[in-house]
Design a protein around this motif. Structure first.
Motif, mmCIF file in Angstrom:
data_model
loop_
_atom_site.group_PDB
_atom_site.id
_atom_site.type_symbol
_atom_site.label_atom_id
_atom_site.label_comp_id
_atom_site.label_asym_id
_atom_site.label_seq_id
_atom_site.Cartn_x
_atom_site.Cartn_y
_atom_site.Cartn_z
ATOM 1 N N LEU A 79 0.845 -1.192 0.000
ATOM 2 C CA LEU A 79 0.000 0.000 0.000
ATOM 3 C C LEU A 79 0.883 1.246 0.000
ATOM 4 O O LEU A 79 1.886 1.313 0.714
ATOM 5 N N PRO A 80 0.511 2.242 -0.784
ATOM 6 C CA PRO A 80 1.346 3.460 -0.872
ATOM 7 C C PRO A 80 1.213 4.318 0.379
ATOM 8 O O PRO A 80 0.258 4.203 1.148
ATOM 9 N N LEU A 128 -10.043 0.587 1.851
ATOM 10 C CA LEU A 128 -8.721 1.154 1.586
ATOM 11 C C LEU A 128 -8.914 2.593 1.159
ATOM 12 O O LEU A 128 -9.537 2.875 0.126
ATOM 13 N N THR A 129 -8.401 3.495 1.990
ATOM 14 C CA THR A 129 -8.585 4.929 1.756
ATOM 15 C C THR A 129 -7.244 5.579 1.428
ATOM 16 O O THR A 129 -6.268 5.408 2.173
ATOM 17 N N LEU A 130 -7.202 6.298 0.327
ATOM 18 C CA LEU A 130 -6.019 7.084 -0.030
ATOM 19 C C LEU A 130 -6.318 8.536 0.323
ATOM 20 O O LEU A 130 -7.213 9.159 -0.254
ATOM 21 N N LYS A 131 -5.585 9.043 1.308
ATOM 22 C CA LYS A 131 -5.831 10.411 1.760
ATOM 23 C C LYS A 131 -5.436 11.428 0.681
ATOM 24 O O LYS A 131 -4.508 11.197 -0.096
ATOM 25 N N ALA A 132 -6.142 12.545 0.678
ATOM 26 C CA ALA A 132 -5.806 13.632 -0.226
ATOM 27 C C ALA A 132 -4.393 14.125 0.069
ATOM 28 O O ALA A 132 -3.937 14.120 1.219
ATOM 29 N N GLN A 133 -3.687 14.587 -0.962
ATOM 30 C CA GLN A 133 -2.275 14.938 -0.808
ATOM 31 C C GLN A 133 -2.043 16.058 0.199
ATOM 32 O O GLN A 133 -1.089 16.023 0.975
ATOM 33 N N ASP A 134 -2.891 17.059 0.191
ATOM 34 C CA ASP A 134 -2.676 18.230 1.047
ATOM 35 C C ASP A 134 -3.422 18.115 2.371
ATOM 36 O O ASP A 134 -3.538 19.099 3.108
ATOM 37 N N ARG A 135 -3.915 16.958 2.684
ATOM 38 C CA ARG A 135 -4.712 16.792 3.906
ATOM 39 C C ARG A 135 -3.828 16.897 5.148
ATOM 40 O O ARG A 135 -2.801 16.239 5.237
ATOM 41 N N VAL A 287 -0.660 3.850 6.793
ATOM 42 C CA VAL A 287 0.655 3.656 6.177
ATOM 43 C C VAL A 287 1.303 5.013 5.976
ATOM 44 O O VAL A 287 0.741 5.877 5.280
ATOM 45 N N GLU A 288 2.471 5.210 6.587
ATOM 46 C CA GLU A 288 3.147 6.501 6.496
ATOM 47 C C GLU A 288 4.499 6.355 5.801
ATOM 48 O O GLU A 288 4.967 5.229 5.564
ATOM 49 N N ASP A 289 5.113 7.481 5.528
ATOM 50 C CA ASP A 289 6.444 7.492 4.922
ATOM 51 C C ASP A 289 7.450 6.972 5.942
ATOM 52 O O ASP A 289 7.663 7.594 6.993
ATOM 53 N N THR A 290 8.067 5.807 5.651
ATOM 54 C CA THR A 290 8.957 5.167 6.616
ATOM 55 C C THR A 290 10.129 6.061 6.991
ATOM 56 O O THR A 290 10.473 6.193 8.178
ATOM 57 N N ARG A 333 11.467 -3.702 9.613
ATOM 58 C CA ARG A 333 10.056 -3.576 9.968
ATOM 59 C C ARG A 333 9.393 -2.428 9.213
ATOM 60 O O ARG A 333 10.057 -1.522 8.715
ATOM 61 N N THR A 334 8.068 -2.467 9.156
ATOM 62 C CA THR A 334 7.290 -1.425 8.500
ATOM 63 C C THR A 334 6.566 -0.603 9.557
ATOM 64 O O THR A 334 5.559 -1.055 10.119
ATOM 65 N N PRO A 335 7.051 0.597 9.887
ATOM 66 C CA PRO A 335 6.365 1.419 10.896
ATOM 67 C C PRO A 335 5.019 1.919 10.362
ATOM 68 O O PRO A 335 4.905 2.349 9.210
ATOM 69 N N ILE A 336 4.008 1.845 11.204
ATOM 70 C CA ILE A 336 2.687 2.366 10.852
ATOM 71 C C ILE A 336 2.052 2.964 12.104
ATOM 72 O O ILE A 336 2.548 2.780 13.218
ATOM 73 N N LYS A 337 0.965 3.669 11.899
ATOM 74 C CA LYS A 337 0.119 4.082 13.023
ATOM 75 C C LYS A 337 -1.097 3.153 13.047
ATOM 76 O O LYS A 337 -1.628 2.780 11.993
#
Length: 837
Positions: A79-80, A128-135, A287-290, A333-337
């Motif tokens: 997931l991106p 699966l939700t892709l957040k808006a870029q400027d959110r 999913v955040e920027d690692t 590992r893949t860090p996430i919230k």
């Protein structure tokens, strides 16, 4: 988009938040529209929703849970950045609705016993939700629920949809290819509903079933949260201090474990199927920027390090952050919230204390400190609206790794009925909910290669009751069943079905008529060979030689006898008239053909067969005048209890039985044929019929047939190499009932049956935690060493008395049958009286 007038009548939030009263939810709803089956929010988020089919509960081994956990991890990692995986599991109390329409046969009547049986219905959704870029990140204070107006932002459909769809395609493939999970994307109508039926979004907002009539519901958050008439409680799992120190994909389920086995269930199962209240289990993973996350954690670690000398708490936090960074880098590992919460509800306020106790107990089983959410409940509920996962407050999430967070996913669903039209009724292990289960036809599509079955269970395990139900179901679905029994287990069923029951007693000895031809039946090669084999068995001992000329003579005798019957139609075909034909007519043919005694000794033949002719010791055996149409009779029972040690009767009856089934097997095209060999298989094997059993088990599958062996002592099968090879190696379906008495020596049984450790754990869990409110036994069914499931078999009172092998109960049934004119009427009267009392 249809919202059917759902109204937010009162929203009373925290003291610092402006109150809103009488607000129309449709004006506040964060969903802008549904387009191309995608949910678009007013903040520019794009969501795809799926309905998931998960593995059935109590059917996975520890290794399979680990594999499923690994599959979820692989899927999450594709997931991106900026994607939120929101899994929502619904567990709603329901009641089974029996079918009162159609033909009310015996089993249909029995099914009415389960009408309104309570159970917990489960549905699993994944968004699966892709957040808006400027959110900007959301917090409890900035939730869109608190804003008076929400203005739609411009959504670049092509850009956002392509990014989401590409990653979703990979995500979906990983899950679907695993064979554990299937995904079905929700369409626009399923998401927003119609004027007649609620959609998924409305279902969540109103805590309502999709088939429930559409009506307005008020939503109130303070002083107590209510949605319509439902009183709602929310438990959040968002504080690291309240979470368990360790987790894994599984945990022990003590109720089904033994001293030698540890029964595994999913880590989150206590807040899933094992929590018997109406509830929704929300699971969020952001999913955040690692690289950004690790930089932020590095900065936090340095800040805590500089403050470590001022506070022990800072020192501990610094060490924890250091461990987090070390694990992230060394273990990749893949860090996430992550955030998890439970929404529980009931229509009765009096049940709230019970809900709190049960929910707290369920969370404690996961080593989680229960936290009843109050101030943050509105925002968490708001974020749970399908397509609004981006509104999950950041302060309600905690930093973790995907590996740990995936342990908190609910990985199981309820038992499912087979789609096949053929099957038997069994029950869900948790509630007894009736299920339609096919253990014969559907598994032939890649799981098993034959329909043969081995049924094993100790005395009192419910083996006879289960077999009666299985055969009753088969016959009502047009199968032909031949049962070789020792113990009179099928008397009631045979009477119910109007079948043929052959047994021996001094007053009513066992009778057959292999010479009789039913209407439409012809003297084909199959019939002639079976009679010749019988005559040879009556004439010759096993150690006596049998010459070709004798075989020809017997064949000619049979041919002439049936030609004789065509001329003299008043003569009844049976052994007596055949014997008389030999004496009066066939001897003339032999003289005309100049057949010598050395080629065929007619006098010896007649002398040896004399005991089976009228006036002889066994003149009853082959001269029956009733129960003659064996080929077309769908249920035949041959009871060997009183003759299993008889040197004359037993081998003859066995031979007749085998000939009968082979005739059915080869002549009834397109009809299911079943032969059941109960404990009689021991006697059959000793009587020199082991080779026949070997032949039968290998051949019956080619003729749409099933061979079923039933035994109390598996050791007996294991100890007989011929029968073991014939039965175990050629029975792809193994049905095992209570084996507690074999618990300490189960290793040998496991090895002999080729059973896995998963199968062993399931078998030894049988009947360990039965519900005392219902009378049932559990049964383990293994198909092709691949599918292994434990079901309930719970007979209705009608079935119980029809199938019971208890002498006192059988006598009572016969008394009522005699009193009311038939066994069915007697059973109905008996069970009605018992119900009234």
């Amino acid at each position: 988009m249809v919202l059917a007038g759902v109204v937010l009548a009162a929203v009373i939030l925290q003291s610092k938040t402006p109150s809103q009263s009488g607000t129309n939810l449709e004006d506040m709803l964060p969903i802008w529209k549904v387009e191309n089956d995608c949910v678009l929010s007013k903040k520019g988020d794009v969501t795809l929703a799926f309905k998931l089919t998960l593995p059935e509960i109590f059917t996975l081994s520890r290794e399979e849970y680990d594999a499923l956990h690994h599959i979820w991890l692989k899927a999450i990692k594709v997931l991106p950045t900026g994607t939120i995986m929101h899994k929502q599991d619904w567990f709603v109390k329901a009641k089974y609705q029996a079918d009162f329409e159609g033909e009310a046969n015996f089993l249909k009547r029995s099914e009415l016993y389960f009408h309104e049986r309570p159970y917990l219905a489960h549905e699993c959704y994944l968004m699966l939700t892709l957040k808006a870029q400027d959110r900007k990140p959301q917090s409890s204070a900035t939730s869109t629920l608190l804003r008076k107006g929400i203005l739609p932002q411009r959504v670049n459909d092509e850009k956002y949809l392509r990014k989401l769809l590409d990653s979703v395609g990979q995500f979906r493939s990983i899950l679907s290819d695993s064979s554990f999970i299937t995904l079905e994307q929700l369409k626009e109508e399923e998401l927003i509903g119609t004027k007649e039926k609620r959609g998924f979004i409305e279902k969540y907002i109103g805590l309502a079933d999709q088939n429930e009539s559409i009506q307005q519901k008020d939503i109130v958050f303070k002083p107590d949260m209510t949605i319509g008439k439902s009183h709602v409680e929310m438990y959040s799992m968002s504080d690291v201090e309240d979470m368990p120190t360790t987790c894994s994909p599984t945990q022990h389920f003590d109720k089904y474990s033994t001293d030698k086995t540890k029964f595994a269930v999913g880590f989150a199962t206590p807040v899933g199927h094992l929590l018997p209240v109406n509830h929704i289990y929300n699971q969020y993973m952001v999913v955040e920027d690692t690289s950004k996350t690790l930089k932020k954690m590095e900065a936090k670690q340095r800040r805590l390090q500089s403050l470590a000398t001022y506070s022990r708490e800072n020192a501990i936090s610094m060490e924890a952050t250091q461990d987090f960074l070390n694990e992230a880098i060394s273990e990749s590992r893949t860090p996430i919230k992550a955030h998890f919460n439970l929404i529980c509800w009931t229509d009765s306020k009096d049940e709230l204390n019970d809900i709190r106790n049960q929910t707290a107990s369920a969370l404690a089983k996961m080593d989680i400190v229960p936290h009843l959410e109050t101030s943050g409940a509105p925002q968490l509920w708001w974020a749970g609206i399908p397509g609004n996962a981006a509104e999950i407050p950041e302060n309600e999430c905690f930093e973790t790794f995907a590996e740990q967070a995936a342990c908190f996913l609910n990985m199981e669903t309820t038992y499912r009925s087979s789609k096949s039209p053929f099957g038997i009724r069994l029950g869900d292990r948790l509630s007894g909910l009736p299920l339609h289960v096919d253990i014969s036809d559907e598994p032939m599509k890649g799981i098993i290669t034959n329909r043969n079955k081995l049924v094993a269970g100790s005395s009192g395990s419910g083996k006879s009751m289960f077999m009666n139900h299985l055969l009753h179901s088969y016959v009502l679905q047009n199968a032909h069943c031949v049962v070789i029994d020792v113990g009179h287990s099928y008397t009631g069923l045979c009477e119910l079905l109007g079948g043929y029951y052959f047994t021996y007693s001094e007053d009513n000895p066992i009778k057959f008529n292999p010479f009789f031809l039913a209407e439409g039946e012809i003297l084909d090669t199959e019939k002639k060979e079976s009679i010749k084999t019988l005559l040879v068995a009556l004439w010759k001992q096993n150690d006596e030689t049998f010459r070709r000329s004798e075989y020809v003579a017997i064949s000619n005798a049979l041919q002439s006898y049936y030609k004789f019957l065509q001329v003299y139609k008043e003569i009844f075909a049976c052994f007596d008239t055949f014997y008389e034909f030999l004496q009066r007519e066939f001897v003339k043919e032999l003289k005309e053909d100049n057949v010598k005694d050395r080629d065929f000794d007619m006098n010896n033949f007649l002398y040896v067969l004399r005991p089976f002719y009228k006036g002889g010791e066994f003149d009853y055996l082959l001269n029956a005048k009733e129960n003659l149409d064996m080929l077309n009779q769908r249920f035949v029972v041959i009871e060997l209890d009183n003759i299993k040690d008889h040197p004359i009767l037993f081998p003859i009856v066995t031979l007749i039985t085998m000939s009968l089934f082979i005739s059915k097997m080869r002549k009834l095209k397109g009809v299911r044929k079943v032969i059941v060999i109960e404990e009689a298989w021991k006697a059959i094997a000793q009587g020199g019929m082991a080779e026949f059993m070997k032949y039968l088990y290998k051949t019956v599958r080619k003729h749409f047939g099933e061979a079923i062996t039933v035994t109390q002592e598996i050791d007996d099968i294991i100890g007989n190499p011929v029968v073991r090879d014939a039965i175990i190696n050629n029975a792809d379906c193994k049905i095992i009932l209570d084996m507690k008495k074999f618990q300490n020596k189960f290793d040998g049984i496991q090895q002999a049956l080729g059973m896995t450790d998963k199968g062993r754990d399931l078998v030894l869990s049988i009947n360990r935690a039965n519900d005392p409110n219902y009378r049932y036994r559990e049964v383990y069914i293994e198909l092709g060493n691949q599918l292994m499931t434990v079901y309930r078999y719970e007979p209705s009172p009608l079935e119980y008395y029809a199938y019971s092998t208890e002498q006192t109960e059988k006598v009572k049934v016969q008394e009522y049958a005699k009193k009311y004119g038939s066994i069915l009427k007697g059973l109905v009267a008996l069970t009605s009286e018992l119900k009234e009392n």
